[in-house]
Design a protein around this motif. Sequence first.
Motif: not given
Length: 179
Positions: A2-16, A18-23, A104-111
């Motif tokens: 992948a050549n597109r980098k997404i940086l997820v900055i969050d102190d919650s491992r669960v949120i990080r 979730c974001v990774k899994d939703m992409l 985006v307000e937590k918690p959020f879904d993929q959509k």
Amino acid sequence: MANRKILVIDDSRVIRRCVKDMLPEGQFEVLEAEDGAEGWNLIRSTEPNLIMLDFFLPKMSGWDVYQEIQKQQQLKAIPLVLMSGRKEEVTGKIQEPFVDFAFVEKPFDQKQLIEAIKDAMQKAKKHAVAKPAAVSGDPQAMAAEIQALKVTIVKMQEEMKTMKKQFNQVVQFIKQKLG
């Protein structure tokens, strides 16, 4: 790769995670930071294509990271999604409507995540650091830029005429009511 980098900055491992899994799988390189200071260092060193930023972080708050981003034009051009489970605390510091980032307000879904990313990309376009045609020295690019500016001027002149007309109508209305 992948050549597109997404940086997820969050102190919650669960949120990080979730974001990774939703992409969409395999289309992005997801970088992670668990606090604001680490995230700020990664923003400067990796030049991500998108930043997902929690507003409340240890070491350096998301608010502080956001303020640092706003100081640099090239960083303002990176799409930014601000995340928080407490929107009212975000709006306490940054008034709506949010013009420089998506929210985006937590918690959020993929959509909701995908919509926020699209919104962030649209908002970041106005900060895009474009190389002016005059700097590039390309005569065709300069001519196209001049033509685009002429079109913009014509549109602005038409808008000014409309605004003057509306202003005159308001003045006439006020005169009638006072007269």
